[in-house]
Scaffold this motif. Structure first.
Motif, mmCIF file in Angstrom:
data_model
loop_
_atom_site.group_PDB
_atom_site.id
_atom_site.type_symbol
_atom_site.label_atom_id
_atom_site.label_comp_id
_atom_site.label_asym_id
_atom_site.label_seq_id
_atom_site.Cartn_x
_atom_site.Cartn_y
_atom_site.Cartn_z
ATOM 1 N N SER A 175 -6.320 17.549 18.554
ATOM 2 C CA SER A 175 -7.456 17.992 19.373
ATOM 3 C C SER A 175 -8.631 18.442 18.522
ATOM 4 O O SER A 175 -9.340 19.397 18.855
ATOM 5 C CB SER A 175 -7.017 19.123 20.311
ATOM 6 N N GLY A 176 -8.813 17.776 17.378
ATOM 7 C CA GLY A 176 -9.979 18.010 16.534
ATOM 8 C C GLY A 176 -9.878 19.168 15.583
ATOM 9 O O GLY A 176 -10.831 19.457 14.853
ATOM 10 N N SER A 177 -8.746 19.869 15.529
ATOM 11 C CA SER A 177 -8.647 21.062 14.686
ATOM 12 C C SER A 177 -7.267 21.133 14.052
ATOM 13 O O SER A 177 -6.253 21.224 14.754
ATOM 14 C CB SER A 177 -8.915 22.319 15.521
ATOM 15 N N LEU A 178 -7.218 21.106 12.715
ATOM 16 C CA LEU A 178 -5.955 21.181 11.998
ATOM 17 C C LEU A 178 -5.597 22.636 11.701
ATOM 18 O O LEU A 178 -6.465 23.481 11.500
ATOM 19 C CB LEU A 178 -6.043 20.405 10.681
ATOM 20 N N GLY A 179 -4.305 22.912 11.644
ATOM 21 C CA GLY A 179 -3.857 24.253 11.316
ATOM 22 C C GLY A 179 -3.726 24.480 9.830
ATOM 23 O O GLY A 179 -3.593 25.621 9.381
ATOM 24 N N ASP A 180 -3.751 23.412 9.041
ATOM 25 C CA ASP A 180 -3.618 23.520 7.589
ATOM 26 C C ASP A 180 -4.427 22.391 6.962
ATOM 27 O O ASP A 180 -4.653 21.353 7.595
ATOM 28 C CB ASP A 180 -2.149 23.418 7.182
ATOM 29 N N ASP A 181 -4.855 22.601 5.717
ATOM 30 C CA ASP A 181 -5.560 21.542 5.013
ATOM 31 C C ASP A 181 -4.659 20.321 4.883
ATOM 32 O O ASP A 181 -3.435 20.444 4.770
ATOM 33 C CB ASP A 181 -5.990 22.006 3.627
ATOM 34 N N ALA A 182 -5.266 19.154 4.898
ATOM 35 C CA ALA A 182 -4.519 17.904 4.794
ATOM 36 C C ALA A 182 -5.163 17.013 3.746
ATOM 37 O O ALA A 182 -6.373 16.784 3.784
ATOM 38 C CB ALA A 182 -4.471 17.190 6.139
ATOM 39 N N ALA A 183 -4.361 16.525 2.816
ATOM 40 C CA ALA A 183 -4.836 15.605 1.788
ATOM 41 C C ALA A 183 -4.021 14.324 1.855
ATOM 42 O O ALA A 183 -2.799 14.367 2.032
ATOM 43 C CB ALA A 183 -4.723 16.231 0.397
ATOM 44 N N VAL A 184 -4.699 13.185 1.724
ATOM 45 C CA VAL A 184 -4.038 11.881 1.743
ATOM 46 C C VAL A 184 -4.668 11.007 0.670
ATOM 47 O O VAL A 184 -5.895 10.995 0.501
ATOM 48 C CB VAL A 184 -4.182 11.181 3.108
ATOM 49 N N VAL A 185 -3.836 10.278 -0.060
ATOM 50 C CA VAL A 185 -4.299 9.302 -1.038
ATOM 51 C C VAL A 185 -3.636 7.965 -0.699
ATOM 52 O O VAL A 185 -2.414 7.889 -0.547
ATOM 53 C CB VAL A 185 -3.943 9.714 -2.481
ATOM 54 N N LEU A 188 0.851 -1.190 0.000
ATOM 55 C CA LEU A 188 0.000 0.000 0.000
ATOM 56 C C LEU A 188 0.885 1.237 0.000
ATOM 57 O O LEU A 188 1.858 1.331 0.760
ATOM 58 C CB LEU A 188 -0.921 0.002 1.222
ATOM 59 N N LEU A 189 0.558 2.180 -0.866
ATOM 60 C CA LEU A 189 1.303 3.430 -1.006
ATOM 61 C C LEU A 189 0.467 4.558 -0.418
ATOM 62 O O LEU A 189 -0.718 4.701 -0.734
ATOM 63 C CB LEU A 189 1.600 3.712 -2.482
ATOM 64 N N LEU A 190 1.111 5.373 0.443
ATOM 65 C CA LEU A 190 0.409 6.486 1.081
ATOM 66 C C LEU A 190 1.045 7.798 0.629
ATOM 67 O O LEU A 190 2.223 8.065 0.886
ATOM 68 C CB LEU A 190 0.496 6.357 2.609
ATOM 69 N N LEU A 191 0.241 8.610 -0.060
ATOM 70 C CA LEU A 191 0.650 9.940 -0.496
ATOM 71 C C LEU A 191 -0.055 10.959 0.386
ATOM 72 O O LEU A 191 -1.239 10.809 0.694
ATOM 73 C CB LEU A 191 0.275 10.171 -1.960
ATOM 74 N N TYR A 192 0.638 12.033 0.753
ATOM 75 C CA TYR A 192 0.057 12.981 1.696
ATOM 76 C C TYR A 192 0.703 14.355 1.517
ATOM 77 O O TYR A 192 1.768 14.493 0.903
ATOM 78 C CB TYR A 192 0.268 12.492 3.136
ATOM 79 N N THR A 193 0.050 15.365 2.072
ATOM 80 C CA THR A 193 0.597 16.718 2.079
ATOM 81 C C THR A 193 1.085 17.057 3.486
ATOM 82 O O THR A 193 0.805 16.340 4.444
ATOM 83 C CB THR A 193 -0.441 17.747 1.620
#
Length: 379
Positions: free
Chosen positions: A356-366, A305-310
């Protein structure tokens, strides 16, 4: 849609449906204060405490509900004055005037908050629609691959992010793109659309990854140099990204990384960071092409499995300010053989728990898994 796609969350205001029980609190307060005042000695005046009822209601209710509670509190104060036979005394008249004035101001500011929330909701709706037009949902299956994707919006949802991903089918395989635009807002979304459009139009031509990277870089550099772009942010715009080529019938993948976080490979519960021997420059930086930046080839066998992320994933902080340790966390939260959809579901929960339920930046994962021939691809 059977993917953990997370749209921007709604505002922090509470809804009527989820807080109907809270309405009883100001009503009970009005009744308790009224009865206590009536039963108290003549020199004890508890009526002024009734102002708490509309003020408390404004913290969770609408302006209309706040106004109703204010009217109820005013009626209760008038009742206290009638029972005490002191309606026309200066003391109760001043209390009534003060309660009415404070209730009116509370309703006014509550109404301003509602208008602000409505405008913010409209902005979020437009931002979400614009981003979904640019980021096409990935299919659940591409050739021999099972695919899932995740987009988790940051805490400030009114700001459109520049995280991007795409997949294009070729004659003998699949080409993937993961990227992150520097900056936020409509300009970042425009940059993301520029790179995605170039990738979708060129990837199917099966150019070598070096040639594909050069073509995408030329398009992005041209787009960033257009006269309609101005300002300090425009001058420093660029896009990090990684191009991945996954052939259908060979147990390998090729990755050309342009300054992006290194993908991760999961195999039998072990995590390997696929760091390049040499990074290519990010897209949009006007530098001579680096002849040393060539694709890296890695094993990618059935079941891998390959995990791509920002970087919105790895830079998510906890209360102590520590970053999310993605590579270290995966073996603990992901058992072997997990479907990409299930993996991202677990990963999202663990990431939000860390932050804690809140990200400081958008997050993308494939997440991309090469399926084992003859084995059902169940979720």
């Amino acid at each position: 849609m059977r993917f953990p796609w997370s749209r921007p969350r709604e505002g922090t205001g509470w809804s009527w449906q989820s807080n109907q029980g809270l309405v009883a609190i100001p009503i009970v307060l009005v009744l308790v204060i009224t009865v206590a005042d009536v039963l108290s000695p003549p020199d004890v005046h508890l009526g002024p405490l009734l102002v708490v009822a509309p003020a408390l209601t404004a913290s969770f209710g609408s302006s209309r509900l706040t106004a109703l509670i204010g009217i109820l509190a005013t009626g209760a104060l008038f009742t206290i004055a009638a029972v005490r036979n002191s309606i026309f005394t200066s003391n109760h008249e001043s209390q009534l005037v003060a309660l009415i004035v404070i209730s009116v101001f509370t309703v006014f500011f509550c109404r301003l908050r509602e208008r602000h929330n409505t405008e913010l909701k409209q902005v979020r709706s437009v931002a979400e629609a614009a981003q979904e037009v640019v980021l096409h949902p990935l299919p659940e299956r591409i050739g021999p691959l099972s695919v899932a994707f995740l987009y988790e919006a940051a805490a400030d949802q009114a700001r459109i992010g520049g995280d991007l991903y795409a997949a294009v089918r070729t004659r003998g395989g699949t080409r993937l793109l993961i990227g992150d635009v520097r900056g936020k807002g409509l300009m970042a979304l425009d940059d993301a659309d520029l790179l995605l459009g170039a990738f979708r139009s060129a990837a199917h031509r099966e150019l070598p990854l070096e040639a594909l990277q050069a073509e995408l870089d030329a398009v992005v550099t041209w787009g960033l140099a257009q006269p309609n772009r101005h300002g300090h942010d425009a001058e420093e715009s660029f896009i990090t990204g990684a191009l991945i080529d996954v052939p259908d019938h060979e147990p390998r993948i090729s990755i050309l990384n342009s300054g992006h976080p290194a993908p991760l490979r999961l195999r039998d519960g072990r995590v390997t960071m696929l760091s390049p021997r040499r990074y290519a420059p990010p897209f949009g930086i006007p530098l001579p092409q680096d002849p040393g930046a060539a694709p890296d080839v890695y094993d990618f066998a059935p079941g891998d499995l390959l995990l791509l992320y920002t970087d919105g994933v790895t830079e998510a902080r906890d209360t102590a300010g520590d970053f999310y340790p993605l590579a270290e966390r995966l073996p603990d939260i992901v058992p072997g053989g997990m479907h990409p959809f299930d993996l991202l579901t677990v990963l999202r929960e663990d990431l939000l728990r860390h932050a804690s339920g809140s990200l400081g930046d958008d997050a993308a994962v494939v997440a991309v898994r090469r399926d084992i021939p003859g084995r059902p691809r169940t979720v």
